[in-house]
Design an enzyme around this catalytic site. Structure first.
Site, PDB file in Angstrom:
ATOM      1  N   ASP A 235       0.827  -1.213   0.000  1.00 27.65           N
ATOM      2  CA  ASP A 235       0.000   0.000   0.000  1.00 27.65           C
ATOM      3  C   ASP A 235       0.859   1.260   0.000  1.00 27.65           C
ATOM      4  O   ASP A 235       2.082   1.202   0.042  1.00 27.65           O
ATOM      5  CB  ASP A 235      -0.923  -0.002   1.230  1.00 27.65           C
ATOM      6  CG  ASP A 235      -0.155   0.140   2.540  1.00 27.65           C
ATOM      7  OD1 ASP A 235       0.900  -0.509   2.697  1.00 27.65           O
ATOM      8  OD2 ASP A 235      -0.584   0.935   3.400  1.00 27.65           O
ATOM      9  N   GLU A 238       3.462   1.336   2.472  1.00 26.15           N
ATOM     10  CA  GLU A 238       4.531   0.359   2.264  1.00 26.15           C
ATOM     11  C   GLU A 238       4.501  -0.792   3.267  1.00 26.15           C
ATOM     12  O   GLU A 238       5.545  -1.364   3.580  1.00 26.15           O
ATOM     13  CB  GLU A 238       5.907   1.044   2.348  1.00 26.15           C
ATOM     14  CG  GLU A 238       5.978   2.346   1.599  1.00 26.15           C
ATOM     15  CD  GLU A 238       7.372   2.930   1.533  1.00 26.15           C
ATOM     16  OE1 GLU A 238       7.940   2.917   0.432  1.00 26.15           O
ATOM     17  OE2 GLU A 238       7.895   3.367   2.556  1.00 26.15           O
TER      18      GLU A 238
HETATM   19  C1  NOJ Z   1       9.207   2.343   6.276  1.00 29.24           C
HETATM   20  C2  NOJ Z   1       8.030   2.926   5.570  1.00 29.24           C
HETATM   21  O1  NOJ Z   1       8.446   4.055   4.897  1.00 29.24           O
HETATM   22  C3  NOJ Z   1       6.903   3.249   6.514  1.00 29.24           C
HETATM   23  O2  NOJ Z   1       5.787   3.706   5.811  1.00 29.24           O
HETATM   24  C4  NOJ Z   1       6.558   2.041   7.303  1.00 29.24           C
HETATM   25  O3  NOJ Z   1       5.551   2.376   8.252  1.00 29.24           O
HETATM   26  C5  NOJ Z   1       7.787   1.484   8.000  1.00 29.24           C
HETATM   27  N1  NOJ Z   1       8.812   1.211   7.033  1.00 29.24           N
HETATM   28  C6  NOJ Z   1       7.471   0.238   8.800  1.00 29.24           C
HETATM   29  O4  NOJ Z   1       7.088  -0.824   7.946  1.00 29.24           O
HETATM   30  C1  NOJ Z   2       6.749   6.616   4.359  1.00 28.53           C
HETATM   31  C2  NOJ Z   2       5.373   6.722   3.831  1.00 28.53           C
HETATM   32  O1  NOJ Z   2       4.590   5.727   4.440  1.00 28.53           O
HETATM   33  C3  NOJ Z   2       5.344   6.564   2.330  1.00 28.53           C
HETATM   34  O2  NOJ Z   2       4.039   6.798   1.868  1.00 28.53           O
HETATM   35  C4  NOJ Z   2       6.289   7.530   1.671  1.00 28.53           C
HETATM   36  O3  NOJ Z   2       6.339   7.251   0.291  1.00 28.53           O
HETATM   37  C5  NOJ Z   2       7.672   7.443   2.275  1.00 28.53           C
HETATM   38  N1  NOJ Z   2       7.616   7.537   3.706  1.00 28.53           N
HETATM   39  C6  NOJ Z   2       8.560   8.565   1.751  1.00 28.53           C
HETATM   40  O4  NOJ Z   2       8.038   9.812   2.085  1.00 28.53           O
END
Ligand code: NOJ
Ligand code: NOJ
Length: 511
Positions: A235, A238
């Site tokens: 999603d 991520e």
């Molecule tokens: C890194 C991702 O950017 C973030 O969206 C996510 O919550 C964490 N990993 C934990 O899975």
């Molecule tokens: C984590 C977020 O969950 C994701 O949506 C985003 O693409 C990355 N950070 C980078 O900003």
């Protein structure tokens, strides 16, 4: 001689030796609150009043100063967003998610963040009349389009669904949630917007250049989207591998818009195939409505990734509604064009459910007189403390402005069973399903005004927690409100600029 007491000297030495984060942790809650509240005094009329009255007290007392803050913030956001596009030392056309290189390391070109940021640049390019400014934006856009072709031809382990690339252009090969299929859809959407701008200016050649072929350019992304949408992917956050409403709407819109562009450029075979696939996605979207809960589930059919998102509630659903692309050329039925739009009662019901959860979830939302509701990703979130996010709080403002604008265009508001709760909360009194307001009625005007005030309250919430210089980090600490996680998040600035442009449009349409 003016000597400071030893305890003060020790405290100063201790403070200097500690990192700012550790120093903040030493402050007591009471001290933190005093500091916090002292930073931005709230109008007395707003303190302690019930929610609806609070919003109007704030909008009455503060709207003048909110306008002034927003005018400055627009400049801050523009400057800081542009600073993260092709920054010094990086490959041209890259967009850094944030200049933060550690804790978290966001010095990457995430495809979704880049696409959503460059969509603002397309809007700026189209609206600017000064030739030098226009040329500056055109340069950014052509560099971006070239970088997209590079990513497509040097794909990482996730193929065209690869989520992020190094700022040197190399694919990121470490473990990650992949593929992330909103990426190519959002990317195609942005490049289609640019192609539309080129066509409007009579530059079919430039639009055809963006279109490319099955291996690079817009068409390569659409080929990927049209052949992979049935599969699950990670999603927007991520974390969860499933089908996602947000991803599927981005995929459907990219295909619908892509079909329109393909026809304009004479690729009728591709156009037919994309239309078919868009229609097939459309048939899936009704599944996300959870009638028992009264809101849209964000994901279905999970087959991997993070567990424990039990509520099914996620602000990504609101992003889906505000990111929807306008569909050109194709005549949609009114039902088709209303589905999952900002006035779809299912979207408003979901926004209401999210607000209610986040109001209870975050201490900063319970402060007397706190404007708006700070909005997070989803209630069970624990990433970096699981705090409210700036870009999502701005997204809720944008939803309000866009909805008000849409109702003005429709000339009516029909309250349904699904969104009666949204309206009751907004107006601070019970509103029954079946209520209907028509343009020209006092009640219609009051509903539009309430949406505008609620949107302003969301932006006032961002303002309250922003750094004094207007810079915005990814998150707002749920207890103290201070900015936390990645500093100068590029997507934040793009989100603020989109919310502001929706606010401008509403103001113009109300005149
Ligand atoms: C890194 C991702 O950017 C973030 O969206 C996510 O919550 C964490 N990993 C934990 O899975
Ligand atoms: C984590 C977020 O969950 C994701 O949506 C985003 O693409 C990355 N950070 C980078 O900003």
């Amino acid at each position: 001689m003016n000597r400071r007491p030893l305890s003060a000297l020790l405290a100063a030495a201790l403070a200097a030796a500690l990192a700012p984060a550790a120093r903040a942790a030493l402050l007591t809650r009471a001290r933190l609150d005093a500091l916090f509240d002292g930073r931005r005094p709230l109008p007395a009329a707003a303190v302690g009043a019930p929610a609806a009255a609070r919003v109007s007290a704030l909008s009455a007392v503060e709207s003048g100063s909110l306008d002034a803050w927003l005018a400055n913030e627009r400049q801050v956001a523009l400057q800081k967003m542009e600073a993260n596009i092709s920054p010094a030392g990086a490959a041209p056309g890259t967009v850094a998610a944030s200049p933060s290189r550690a804790n978290p390391d966001y010095w990457y070109n995430w495809r979704r963040d880049a696409a959503l940021t460059m969509r603002r640049i397309v809007a700026l390019y189209e609206s600017s009349s000064d030739p030098a400014t226009k040329a500056k934006y055109l340069r950014m856009l052509t560099d971006y389009a070239a970088f997209v072709r590079h990513e497509q031809t040097v794909p990482g382990p996730g193929g065209l669904g690869e989520p992020k690339y190094g700022m040197d252009g190399k694919p990121f090969t470490g473990p990650w949630g992949r593929p992330q299929d909103d990426g190519p859809a959002e990317e195609a959407g942005t490049l289609i917007e640019l192609a539309r701008a080129f066509l409007a200016a009579g530059r079919t050649d430039l639009a055809a250049g963006l279109w490319g072929d099955a291996s690079s350019g817009i068409k390569a992304d659409l080929e990927y989207v049209s052949h992979h949408w049935q599969e699950t992917s990670f999603d927007v956050w991520e974390e969860v591998k499933a089908h996602h409403l947000d991803t599927q709407i981005a995929q459907r819109d990219a295909l619908r818009e892509g079909a329109w562009l393909a026809r304009r450029l004479g690729d009728d075979g591709a156009a037919g195939w994309y239309d078919e696939q868009a229609a097939a996605i459309d048939e899936q979207l009704g599944r996300y409505w959870n009638a028992a809960q009264g809101y849209l589930d964000s994901s279905l059919d999970q087959d991997g990734g993070l567990q424990g998102k039990d509520s099914g509630l996620d602000s990504a659903v609101i992003l889906a509604a505000i990111h929807r692309l306008p569909v050109d050329g194709e005549a949609l039925t009114p039902d088709e064009s209303a589905a999952f739009s900002v006035v779809d009662p299912r979207i408003l019901a979901t926004a209401e459910a999210l607000k209610a959860r986040f109001r209870a979830e975050y201490a900063i939302n319970g402060r007397p007189g706190a404007p708006g509701v700070a909005i997070g990703r989803y209630p069970e979130d624990r990433y970096f403390g699981g705090n409210p996010w700036v870009l999502l709080t701005a997204a809720f403002a944008q939803l309000d402005y866009m909805a008000a604008d849409e109702y003005i265009a429709d000339g009516k508001i029909d309250v349904t069973a699904a969104d009666a709760g949204f309206w009751s909360d907004l107006l601070g009194r019970p509103v029954a399903a079946g209520t209907s307001w028509r343009s020209g009625d006092g009640a219609f005007g009051a509903a539009i005004q309430a949406l505008k005030s609620d949107g302003d309250a969301e932006l006032a919430c961002v303002r309250l927690h922003a750094n004094p210089d207007g810079s915005l980090s990814e998150q707002m600490d749920r207890d103290s409100g201070y900015m936390t996680s990645a500093r100068d998040l590029t997507w934040n600035y793009a989100a603020m600029l989109s919310a502001l442009s929706a606010r401008d449009k509403l103001a113009a349409d109300r005149r």
